[in-house]
Design a protein around this motif. Structure first.
Motif, PDB file in Angstrom:
ATOM      1  N   LYS A   7      31.611  50.590  36.186  1.00 20.34           N
ATOM      2  CA  LYS A   7      31.635  49.160  36.514  1.00 20.34           C
ATOM      3  C   LYS A   7      30.463  48.403  35.892  1.00 20.34           C
ATOM      4  O   LYS A   7      30.554  47.211  35.648  1.00 20.34           O
ATOM      5  N   GLU A  26      44.168  47.224  36.548  1.00 16.44           N
ATOM      6  CA  GLU A  26      44.187  45.788  36.856  1.00 16.44           C
ATOM      7  C   GLU A  26      42.749  45.299  36.803  1.00 16.44           C
ATOM      8  O   GLU A  26      41.824  46.067  37.062  1.00 16.44           O
ATOM      9  N   GLN A  28      39.932  43.263  38.567  1.00 14.26           N
ATOM     10  CA  GLN A  28      39.554  42.767  39.890  1.00 14.26           C
ATOM     11  C   GLN A  28      38.105  42.335  39.802  1.00 14.26           C
ATOM     12  O   GLN A  28      37.231  43.146  39.484  1.00 14.26           O
ATOM     13  N   ASP A  29      37.847  41.065  40.058  1.00 14.38           N
ATOM     14  CA  ASP A  29      36.497  40.501  39.929  1.00 14.38           C
ATOM     15  C   ASP A  29      35.911  40.772  38.547  1.00 14.38           C
ATOM     16  O   ASP A  29      34.752  41.153  38.407  1.00 14.38           O
ATOM     17  N   SER A  32      37.656  46.247  35.345  1.00 12.54           N
ATOM     18  CA  SER A  32      38.871  47.054  35.329  1.00 12.54           C
ATOM     19  C   SER A  32      38.848  48.066  36.473  1.00 12.54           C
ATOM     20  O   SER A  32      37.831  48.691  36.747  1.00 12.54           O
ATOM     21  N   VAL A  35      44.184  51.151  39.479  1.00  8.87           N
ATOM     22  CA  VAL A  35      44.892  50.958  40.748  1.00  8.87           C
ATOM     23  C   VAL A  35      46.081  51.914  40.907  1.00  8.87           C
ATOM     24  O   VAL A  35      46.549  52.137  42.018  1.00  8.87           O
TER      25      VAL A  35
END
Length: 80
Positions: A7, A26, A28-29, A32, A35
């Motif tokens: 991250k 996906e 998110q914020d 990557s 999911v």
């Protein structure tokens, strides 16, 4: 196989999301996230396209890398 996304390294470009034929990722914020890791076929196209080298697939080795054509992926989706 285990998918790890660094991250701190991920730049949120979304290339892995767009490139993955099995829709594993996906954003998110702006990071990557794997999911649907169970969908991963191990083609490593996401790993190859990631400019930040933020993706790691534990349990797959470089000698086994292969790319699966999108037509093959569509065929597999019908079977699976």
């Amino acid at each position: 196989m285990e998918i790890h996304v660094d991250k701190d390294a991920c730049v949120g470009c979304g290339l892995c999301v767009k490139d993955c034929p099995m829709h594993v990722y996906e954003l998110q914020d702006n990071v990557s996230v794997a999911v649907r890791p169970n969908n991963c076929m191990g083609c490593l196209s996401c790993h190859e396209i990631c400019p930040a080298q933020a993706l790691e697939h534990r349990g797959i080795y470089a000698a086994r890398r292969h790319y699966i054509d999108i037509k093959v992926c569509e065929m597999l989706r019908k079977v699976v």
